[in-house]
Write a protein that holds these residues in place. Structure first.
Motif, PDB file in Angstrom:
ATOM      1  N   THR A 196      11.745  54.301  74.175  1.00  0.00           N
ATOM      2  CA  THR A 196      11.716  55.750  74.005  1.00  0.00           C
ATOM      3  C   THR A 196      12.368  56.145  72.695  1.00  0.00           C
ATOM      4  O   THR A 196      11.877  57.037  71.976  1.00  0.00           O
ATOM      5  CB  THR A 196      12.437  56.444  75.178  1.00  0.00           C
ATOM      6  N   THR A 197      13.478  55.500  72.353  1.00  0.00           N
ATOM      7  CA  THR A 197      14.150  55.781  71.087  1.00  0.00           C
ATOM      8  C   THR A 197      13.254  55.442  69.910  1.00  0.00           C
ATOM      9  O   THR A 197      13.115  56.237  68.968  1.00  0.00           O
ATOM     10  CB  THR A 197      15.470  54.982  70.991  1.00  0.00           C
ATOM     11  N   GLU A 203      14.562  52.427  77.600  1.00  0.00           N
ATOM     12  CA  GLU A 203      15.422  53.294  76.784  1.00  0.00           C
ATOM     13  C   GLU A 203      15.216  53.072  75.299  1.00  0.00           C
ATOM     14  O   GLU A 203      15.066  54.023  74.535  1.00  0.00           O
ATOM     15  CB  GLU A 203      16.896  53.059  77.139  1.00  0.00           C
ATOM     16  N   TRP A 218      23.700  63.900  64.758  1.00  0.00           N
ATOM     17  CA  TRP A 218      23.496  65.232  65.330  1.00  0.00           C
ATOM     18  C   TRP A 218      24.129  66.317  64.469  1.00  0.00           C
ATOM     19  O   TRP A 218      23.694  67.472  64.519  1.00  0.00           O
ATOM     20  CB  TRP A 218      24.034  65.284  66.763  1.00  0.00           C
ATOM     21  N   ALA A 257      21.871  62.902  74.917  1.00  0.00           N
ATOM     22  CA  ALA A 257      22.552  62.176  73.839  1.00  0.00           C
ATOM     23  C   ALA A 257      23.915  61.674  74.280  1.00  0.00           C
ATOM     24  O   ALA A 257      24.676  62.380  74.938  1.00  0.00           O
ATOM     25  CB  ALA A 257      22.700  63.074  72.617  1.00  0.00           C
ATOM     26  N   ASP A 300      10.339  57.996  69.543  1.00  0.00           N
ATOM     27  CA  ASP A 300      10.720  59.252  68.903  1.00  0.00           C
ATOM     28  C   ASP A 300      11.038  59.054  67.426  1.00  0.00           C
ATOM     29  O   ASP A 300      10.755  59.916  66.594  1.00  0.00           O
ATOM     30  CB  ASP A 300      11.923  59.864  69.626  1.00  0.00           C
ATOM     31  N   TYR A 301      11.619  57.913  67.105  1.00  0.00           N
ATOM     32  CA  TYR A 301      11.935  57.576  65.713  1.00  0.00           C
ATOM     33  C   TYR A 301      10.655  57.493  64.876  1.00  0.00           C
ATOM     34  O   TYR A 301      10.562  58.068  63.788  1.00  0.00           O
ATOM     35  CB  TYR A 301      12.692  56.251  65.694  1.00  0.00           C
ATOM     36  N   VAL A 349      21.195  60.250  66.288  1.00  0.00           N
ATOM     37  CA  VAL A 349      20.010  60.735  66.989  1.00  0.00           C
ATOM     38  C   VAL A 349      19.224  59.560  67.553  1.00  0.00           C
ATOM     39  O   VAL A 349      18.681  59.634  68.657  1.00  0.00           O
ATOM     40  CB  VAL A 349      19.129  61.580  66.037  1.00  0.00           C
ATOM     41  N   PHE A 350      19.186  58.453  66.793  1.00  0.00           N
ATOM     42  CA  PHE A 350      18.464  57.257  67.223  1.00  0.00           C
ATOM     43  C   PHE A 350      19.442  56.073  67.236  1.00  0.00           C
ATOM     44  O   PHE A 350      19.499  55.288  66.290  1.00  0.00           O
ATOM     45  CB  PHE A 350      17.290  56.968  66.286  1.00  0.00           C
ATOM     46  N   ARG A 356      14.948  67.607  73.288  1.00  0.00           N
ATOM     47  CA  ARG A 356      14.881  66.714  74.435  1.00  0.00           C
ATOM     48  C   ARG A 356      15.867  65.555  74.291  1.00  0.00           C
ATOM     49  O   ARG A 356      16.552  65.190  75.237  1.00  0.00           O
ATOM     50  CB  ARG A 356      13.457  66.176  74.587  1.00  0.00           C
ATOM     51  N   ARG A 357      15.959  65.011  73.088  1.00  0.00           N
ATOM     52  CA  ARG A 357      16.888  63.899  72.856  1.00  0.00           C
ATOM     53  C   ARG A 357      18.331  64.370  72.983  1.00  0.00           C
ATOM     54  O   ARG A 357      19.186  63.638  73.494  1.00  0.00           O
ATOM     55  CB  ARG A 357      16.658  63.265  71.478  1.00  0.00           C
TER      56      ARG A 357
END
Length: 201
Positions: free
Chosen positions: A18-19, A15, A42, A82, A22-23, A87-88, A77-78
């Motif tokens: 993945t964060t 998890e 968000w 959420a 994307d970051y 977002v992260f 996708r995120r």
């Protein structure tokens, strides 16, 4: 080196992996400063208009940045999974991501590419310059003030005028990473420092 770097980034698992993946991709494709991206909420993401709206920035100027197709898909996708306002989010899910040093070290070891988070901003701006995007658009993308440049004060550079340059930068990076087909459209300055070399050979 960008292809090796990208492959290492997308290989991050779990998890948090993945964060962080994307970051790092968002940093590279937006040129945002690390805290601007880490603290992104968000509320600042407009997926209907495909725009990021940052109100707390280093120079305290509101910063509106259009989303390229890849970024819009990443954020969509995120959003589907959420569970935080951020977002992260960090490991607890209650606060923002802090500098993910362990994951960055994994990327360095797997790719052989030494980089810092700020190098991703440098790479974004180096790619923009290599694509002959106007200096005024590059400043606006980076949220740099005009300073003593009188001419820039006469040029209206709204968010829609930045959409094509943003997409061009994403297209270039994805081609160099082997994600998107097409010929390389420009060569970068060989003297660019740091992770600007990511987008070179």
């Amino acid at each position: 080196q960008l292809r090796a770097w990208w492959s290492a980034v997308v290989s991050l698992e779990g998890e948090m992996g993945t964060t962080v993946r994307d970051y790092l991709v968002l940093l590279l494709l937006t040129g945002l400063r690390r805290q601007e991206a880490a603290k992104l909420t968000w509320e600042q993401v407009d997926l209907d208009g495909n725009v990021l709206v940052l109100t707390v920035t280093k120079n305290r100027d509101r910063h509106e940045l259009p989303l390229s197709d890849h970024l819009a898909a990443l954020l969509s996708r995120r959003l589907e999974s959420a569970s935080s306002e951020f977002v992260f989010p960090g490991p607890s899910g209650q606060g923002p991501l802090v500098e993910p040093r362990n994951h960055i070290q994994k990327v360095i070891e797997r790719s052989g590419v030494e980089f810092t988070i700020h190098d991703l901003r440098r790479t974004f701006l180096t790619v923009a310059e290599s694509l002959d995007i106007s200096a005024y658009a590059v400043k606006r993308l980076a949220n740099h003030r005009a300073g003593s440049d009188v001419t820039q004060g006469y040029i209206r550079m709204d968010v829609e005028r930045l959409r094509r340059p943003m997409q061009a930068i994403t297209d270039y990076v994805l081609r160099e990473a082997g994600i998107r087909s097409g010929a390389t459209v420009a060569a970068l300055n060989s003297g660019a420092a740091g992770a600007a070399a990511l987008a070179g050979s």
